[in-house]
Design a protein around this motif. Structure first.
Motif, PDB file in Angstrom:
ATOM      1  N   VAL A  62     -47.308 -37.513 108.507  1.00  0.00           N
ATOM      2  CA  VAL A  62     -47.184 -36.872 107.187  1.00  0.00           C
ATOM      3  C   VAL A  62     -46.116 -37.619 106.397  1.00  0.00           C
ATOM      4  CG1 VAL A  62     -46.597 -34.720 105.999  1.00  0.00           C
ATOM      5  CG2 VAL A  62     -47.834 -34.655 108.196  1.00  0.00           C
ATOM      6  N   GLU A  63     -46.433 -38.002 105.180  1.00  0.00           N
ATOM      7  CA  GLU A  63     -45.506 -38.855 104.430  1.00  0.00           C
ATOM      8  C   GLU A  63     -45.614 -38.575 102.939  1.00  0.00           C
ATOM      9  OE1 GLU A  63     -42.958 -41.102 104.933  1.00  0.00           O
ATOM     10  OE2 GLU A  63     -43.060 -41.199 102.753  1.00  0.00           O
ATOM     11  N   LEU A  70     -38.852 -38.843 113.168  1.00  0.00           N
ATOM     12  CA  LEU A  70     -37.886 -39.886 113.498  1.00  0.00           C
ATOM     13  C   LEU A  70     -37.183 -40.295 112.210  1.00  0.00           C
ATOM     14  CD1 LEU A  70     -36.747 -41.882 115.551  1.00  0.00           C
ATOM     15  CD2 LEU A  70     -38.776 -43.282 115.264  1.00  0.00           C
TER      16      LEU A  70
HETATM   17  C1  LIG Z   1     -35.998 -43.092 107.009  1.00  0.00           C
HETATM   18  S1  LIG Z   1     -37.690 -42.991 106.832  1.00  0.00           S
HETATM   19  C2  LIG Z   1     -38.234 -42.931 108.489  1.00  0.00           C
HETATM   20  C3  LIG Z   1     -39.659 -43.321 108.657  1.00  0.00           C
HETATM   21  C4  LIG Z   1     -40.205 -43.304 110.064  1.00  0.00           C
HETATM   22  N1  LIG Z   1     -40.175 -41.990 110.646  1.00  0.00           N
HETATM   23  C5  LIG Z   1     -39.487 -44.291 110.927  1.00  0.00           C
HETATM   24  O1  LIG Z   1     -38.611 -43.894 111.689  1.00  0.00           O
HETATM   25  O2  LIG Z   1     -39.758 -45.475 110.839  1.00  0.00           O
HETATM   26  C6  LIG Z   1     -37.967 -41.324 106.303  1.00  0.00           C
HETATM   27  C7  LIG Z   1     -39.336 -41.103 105.711  1.00  0.00           C
HETATM   28  O3  LIG Z   1     -39.518 -39.717 105.528  1.00  0.00           O
HETATM   29  C8  LIG Z   1     -40.171 -39.505 104.285  1.00  0.00           C
HETATM   30  N2  LIG Z   1     -39.818 -38.156 103.854  1.00  0.00           N
HETATM   31  C9  LIG Z   1     -38.585 -37.701 103.518  1.00  0.00           C
HETATM   32  N3  LIG Z   1     -38.627 -36.407 103.193  1.00  0.00           N
HETATM   33  C10 LIG Z   1     -39.911 -36.027 103.351  1.00  0.00           C
HETATM   34  C11 LIG Z   1     -40.600 -34.804 103.174  1.00  0.00           C
HETATM   35  N4  LIG Z   1     -39.934 -33.714 102.806  1.00  0.00           N
HETATM   36  N5  LIG Z   1     -41.911 -34.769 103.398  1.00  0.00           N
HETATM   37  C12 LIG Z   1     -42.579 -35.890 103.803  1.00  0.00           C
HETATM   38  N6  LIG Z   1     -41.982 -37.079 103.978  1.00  0.00           N
HETATM   39  C13 LIG Z   1     -40.670 -37.144 103.769  1.00  0.00           C
HETATM   40  C14 LIG Z   1     -39.636 -40.604 103.391  1.00  0.00           C
HETATM   41  O4  LIG Z   1     -40.508 -40.882 102.327  1.00  0.00           O
HETATM   42  C15 LIG Z   1     -39.510 -41.755 104.366  1.00  0.00           C
HETATM   43  O5  LIG Z   1     -40.674 -42.554 104.383  1.00  0.00           O
END
Ligand SMILES: C[S@@+](CC[C@H](N)C(=O)[O-])C[C@H]1O[C@@H](n2cnc3c(N)ncnc32)[C@H](O)[C@@H]1O
Length: 393
Positions: A211-212, A254
């Motif tokens: 979910v993103e 993560l």
């Molecule tokens: C720091 S990145 C980590 C991405 C991935 N989990 C990794 O570790 O490679 C955080 C991600 O969470 C997404 N994100 C932040 N808040 C969110 C929300 N409330 N709902 C969905 N996505 C979210 C951001 O767009 C971003 O792509």
């Protein structure tokens, strides 16, 4: 005569090493100058494709290993047998040869034996659950180059996702067949691709949804999942709170930013997921609460320095998350999933459904909040009103 006997023993070691019949070599009766050295054992190993004799030096409280090619090893053995070691035993597949020296007198005794040959062990790199190779998803995510080698600047990421798969493998094995796994805040989906690849290699199927918020990452992820032939992997656009996680067996997140980690935990608890695992990112919400509230006087030295206040906020946030998970029927563990040399955001909270967990959590949560002057923890507010759905209702 003495030198000839020593040569005979060393040559027997050399032949057994060369023809693969060497099982073990042991040196004892040490009376040399190295303090605390007890004995030395040796076996054949392969280092970068080359045969080596690997010596383990057994000291009183530690072992040290040194590897030598045969010529060096033979010279070393000759010197030792002439002086520092009084006895040696060569165990080969068809014979034992013992060496005993008393002053200038040397006794060699050969007896027949029947043993299985041992394969020379390799010092090859640790086998990772997700191997680098010519896989479209690895190249598509920028992890590997055209030859399928991990790029220099992706080494940490590749190590991290492998570590995650190592941690998740037994947890996923414990889930029902064809589990539904939801990754909240999936970003480019590194973890999801890695888990999907690993599960496919195991011949296991799963539904994995990342979910993103960012639509571009979602469409890129879906395209790459399809072109990589990773069945069951998809990405869904939108916010964590808006996503319907009903039926999820596992909810993971993560480095979802700040309270997005709480959103993920909340959705996991609401769905009654068997497994919730989060590696938190920043901890701003509790930090702000700490600054707004008044902590107990006794804590003031602990909170005086900015860097320690930051770390306290992090520990407090994640301690409260762990307690809230316990309060809602999860057995919770917190540990470092990778060394902080690779990322400072290296804590993982793993919560598994266990209705016995969490009886004392309410009081502990209240005490901690009072002590640190916290008005509310964002996750606690989300969870207020969900009692009807959770184990302690
Ligand atoms: C720091 S990145 C980590 C991405 C991935 N989990 C990794 O570790 O490679 C955080 C991600 O969470 C997404 N994100 C932040 N808040 C969110 C929300 N409330 N709902 C969905 N996505 C979210 C951001 O767009 C971003 O792509």
């Amino acid at each position: 005569m003495t030198a000839a006997r020593i040569d005979e023993f060393v040559e027997a070691v050399g032949s057994a090493f060369a023809d693969g019949s060497l099982v073990r070599l042991k040196l004892g009766g040490y009376h040399g100058t190295e303090p605390d050295l007890r004995s030395v054992e040796a076996r054949k190993i392969v280092v970068k494709g080359e045969d080596r004799l690997s010596f383990t030096f057994h000291y009183k409280t530690r072992d040290i290993i040194k590897n030598h090619e045969l010529g060096e090893a033979a010279a070393q053995l000759r010197a030792w047998l002439a002086d520092a070691f009084r006895s040696a035993q060569l165990a080969a597949t068809t014979f034992d040869l013992t060496f005993e020296r008393n002053g200038d007198k040397i006794r060699l005794k050969r007896t027949e034996a029947v043993r299985d040959a041992v394969a020379a062990s390799h010092d090859r790199a640790k086998v990772r659950p997700v191997a680098a190779g010519a896989k479209p998803w690895q190249a598509g995510l920028g992890l590997t180059d055209e030859q399928g080698n991990v790029r220099k600047d992706a080494q940490d990421k590749f190590r991290q996702i492998n570590r995650m798969v190592e941690i998740f493998a037994p947890l996923i094995q414990a889930l029902p067949d064809n589990p539904r796994i939801v990754d909240m805040g999936a970003g480019k989906g590194y973890l999801d691709f890695a888990i999907a690849d690993w599960l496919q290699a195991q011949g296991r199927s799963a539904e994995i949804v990342g979910v993103e918020l960012r639509p571009q990452l979602v469409s890129d992820g879906n395209r790459l999942a399809q072109s990589s032939g990773l069945i069951g992997l998809s990405f869904a656009p939108g916010s964590i709170l808006d996503y319907d996680a009903t039926g999820a067996d596992a909810v993971i997140a993560l480095h979802a930013c700040d309270t997005a980690t709480d959103d993920a935990i909340y959705k996991g608890i609401l769905a009654g997921a068997r497994l919730i695992a989060v590696a938190p990112c920043c901890h701003k919400q509790v930090r702000r609460e700490m600054e707004r509230g008044t902590a107990a006087d006794t804590l003031s030295p602990l909170l005086r320095h900015g860097i320690f206040r930051e770390r306290q906020a992090e520990m407090l946030t994640d301690t409260l998350r762990a307690l809230l998970l316990e309060r809602h029927g999860y057995k919770t563990r917190v540990f470092e999933f990778v060394s902080d040399a690779h990322t400072p955001k290296n804590n993982l909270i793993v919560a598994e459904k266990d209705t016995r967990a969490g009886k004392q959590a309410d009081a502990q949560i209240a005490d901690l909040k009072a002590m640190f002057g916290i008005g509310e923890h964002y996750l606690e507010r989300l969870l207020a009103g969900t009692e009807a759905n959770t184990a302690l209702s």
